[in-house]
Every structure is written in structure tokens, then in C-alpha cells.
Design a protein around this motif. Structure first.
Motif, short mmCIF file in Angstrom:
data_model
loop_
_atom_site.label_atom_id
_atom_site.label_comp_id
_atom_site.label_asym_id
_atom_site.label_seq_id
_atom_site.Cartn_x
_atom_site.Cartn_y
_atom_site.Cartn_z
N ALA A 143 45.61 -48.13 56.74
CA ALA A 143 45.54 -47.24 55.57
C ALA A 143 44.45 -47.71 54.60
CB ALA A 143 46.89 -47.20 54.85
N LEU A 144 44.25 -49.02 54.51
CA LEU A 144 43.24 -49.57 53.60
C LEU A 144 41.83 -49.51 54.18
CD1 LEU A 144 44.92 -52.77 52.12
CD2 LEU A 144 44.19 -50.74 50.87
N TRP A 145 41.69 -49.93 55.43
CA TRP A 145 40.34 -50.14 55.97
C TRP A 145 40.02 -49.36 57.23
CZ3 TRP A 145 43.14 -54.96 55.01
CH2 TRP A 145 42.89 -55.47 53.73
N GLY A 146 40.95 -48.58 57.74
CA GLY A 146 40.69 -47.88 58.99
C GLY A 146 40.53 -48.90 60.11
N ASP A 147 39.55 -48.69 60.95
CA ASP A 147 39.32 -49.61 62.07
C ASP A 147 38.48 -50.82 61.66
OD1 ASP A 147 40.73 -48.14 63.98
OD2 ASP A 147 39.02 -46.80 64.31
N ASN A 148 38.04 -50.87 60.42
CA ASN A 148 37.17 -51.96 59.95
C ASN A 148 37.95 -53.01 59.18
OD1 ASN A 148 34.93 -50.51 60.91
ND2 ASN A 148 34.96 -49.27 59.05
N LEU A 149 38.83 -53.74 59.87
CA LEU A 149 39.65 -54.76 59.23
C LEU A 149 38.76 -55.76 58.51
CD1 LEU A 149 42.41 -55.97 58.67
CD2 LEU A 149 42.23 -57.19 60.84
N ARG A 150 39.05 -55.99 57.24
CA ARG A 150 38.24 -56.91 56.43
C ARG A 150 38.60 -58.35 56.75
NH1 ARG A 150 35.67 -53.77 52.18
NH2 ARG A 150 35.38 -51.84 53.29
N GLU A 151 39.19 -59.03 55.78
CA GLU A 151 39.57 -60.42 55.97
C GLU A 151 41.03 -60.52 56.42
OE1 GLU A 151 39.87 -59.37 51.60
OE2 GLU A 151 38.30 -59.19 53.07
N PRO A 152 41.38 -61.58 57.16
CA PRO A 152 42.73 -61.69 57.72
C PRO A 152 43.86 -61.64 56.67
CG PRO A 152 41.30 -63.39 58.60
CD PRO A 152 40.52 -62.67 57.56
N ASP A 153 43.66 -62.27 55.51
CA ASP A 153 44.70 -62.29 54.48
C ASP A 153 44.43 -61.26 53.38
OD1 ASP A 153 46.28 -64.23 55.67
OD2 ASP A 153 45.13 -65.88 54.77
N GLY A 154 43.55 -60.31 53.64
CA GLY A 154 43.20 -59.31 52.63
C GLY A 154 44.39 -58.48 52.20
N LEU A 155 45.22 -58.06 53.14
CA LEU A 155 46.38 -57.24 52.80
C LEU A 155 47.31 -57.99 51.86
CD1 LEU A 155 48.09 -54.70 53.10
CD2 LEU A 155 49.12 -55.74 55.12
N LYS A 156 47.54 -59.24 52.17
CA LYS A 156 48.43 -60.06 51.34
C LYS A 156 47.94 -60.11 49.88
CE LYS A 156 50.73 -64.51 51.93
NZ LYS A 156 50.69 -65.75 52.70
N ALA A 157 46.65 -60.27 49.71
CA ALA A 157 46.07 -60.31 48.36
C ALA A 157 46.23 -58.97 47.65
CB ALA A 157 44.60 -60.71 48.44
N HIS A 158 46.03 -57.87 48.36
CA HIS A 158 46.17 -56.54 47.77
C HIS A 158 47.63 -56.23 47.41
CE1 HIS A 158 42.05 -55.20 48.02
NE2 HIS A 158 41.98 -55.63 49.27
N VAL A 159 48.56 -56.66 48.25
CA VAL A 159 49.98 -56.46 47.94
C VAL A 159 50.36 -57.28 46.71
CG1 VAL A 159 52.35 -56.84 48.75
CG2 VAL A 159 50.66 -55.80 50.28
N ARG A 160 49.83 -58.48 46.60
CA ARG A 160 50.09 -59.32 45.42
C ARG A 160 49.61 -58.61 44.15
NH1 ARG A 160 46.67 -63.50 45.76
NH2 ARG A 160 47.62 -64.08 47.73
N MET A 161 48.42 -58.01 44.21
CA MET A 161 47.89 -57.29 43.05
C MET A 161 48.74 -56.04 42.74
SD MET A 161 45.59 -59.24 41.99
CE MET A 161 45.04 -58.21 40.65
N LEU A 162 49.21 -55.36 43.78
CA LEU A 162 50.08 -54.21 43.57
C LEU A 162 51.38 -54.65 42.89
CD1 LEU A 162 50.97 -51.26 43.90
CD2 LEU A 162 51.66 -51.82 46.25
N ARG A 163 51.94 -55.75 43.35
CA ARG A 163 53.17 -56.26 42.73
C ARG A 163 52.94 -56.61 41.26
NH1 ARG A 163 55.03 -59.63 47.94
NH2 ARG A 163 56.79 -58.32 48.51
#
Length: 125
Positions: free
Chosen positions: A79-99
Motif C-alpha cells: 500500500a505504501l510503495w507498491g512493488d518498490n519496497l524501500r528500506e526493510p524497517d521502513g514500515l515500522k518507522a511509518h507505523v511509529r509515526m502514525l501512532r
């Protein structure tokens, strides 16, 4: 019938188009006191307007559409990056900011981590 100004006509056509296609423009989760307006890109928790980054918005929208079911990490990354996965822990950082955005100053978090799977909206048991 009286003539319309072009701007008013465009608004009326858009309103009819929205109703005809049945687009959902408001996601309301009463149990969490959460309202998400997909048309205006706005979020309210307990009536308080919350500002979100573009990435946080995408994550929240995916979680809300799936509620009460969890969303896998892979689906959120897509949902964030499509097929272009950024950094391995990128999702974790974005969820932290959402929280940080969604849960302050409220007494409890409404984003739950599902170990080894992903995340969901809900209240901790």
C-alpha cells in the motif's frame, strides 16, 4: 429550470457521480471513536482533527478498510510503495509515526501489533 453557472454545474455533476458510483467517503468506527473522510483526507478521533503524513494516511486507510481484521506487513508495504519496497524497517518507522499522530493525547493506542503478521485497529485487551 434555470441556468447554472459552470462552477455550480460541475459541483452538481460531481455530487451525482459520487452517489452513482457508490464511493464510500466516510469510514466511521464507533468503537474506536474514529472517523476517516476519504474525500477530504481528514481524520478525527473523539472529535479531534488529526493531521497525518501521506504515508501515515495510506497505512491508516488500509487498516480501516480491513477493520476489524488485521493487515499483513506485506500488504501495508505494498500500500505504501507498491512493488518498490524501500528500506526493510521502513514500515515500522511509518507505523511509529502514525501512532504518535493518532494516539496522542489519548489514553490508549488504537493500533495493535499482531506479532509475526502485521497490524490492526483495535483496543488492547
Amino acid at each position: 429550470s434555470k441556468p447554472f453557472e459552470l462552477k455550480e454545474l460541475a459541483l452538481r455533476i460531481n455530487a451525482v457521480f459520487t452517489r452513482v458510483n457508490g464511493r464510500v467517503t466516510l469510514i466511521k468506527i464507533d468503537e474506536l471513536h474514529l472517523e476517516i473522510d476519504t474525500f477530504r483526507h481528514s481524520v478525527r478521533r473523539e472529535g479531534v482533527e488529526i493531521s497525518l503524513s501521506k504515508s501515515a494516511w495510506k497505512i491508516l486507510l488500509a487498516l480501516a478498510k480491513s477493520w476489524p481484521n488485521p493487515v499483513s506487513k506485506a500488504d501495508l508495504e505494498y500500500a505504501l510503495w507498491g512493488d518498490n519496497l524501500r528500506e526493510p524497517d521502513g514500515l515500522k518507522a511509518h507505523v511509529r509515526m502514525l501512532r504518535l499522530s493518532l494516539d496522542n493525547p489519548f489514553p490508549f493506542s488504537i493500533i495493535k501489533t499482531i506479532p509475526y503478521y502485521g497490524y490492526c485497529l483495535g483496543v488492547a485487551n
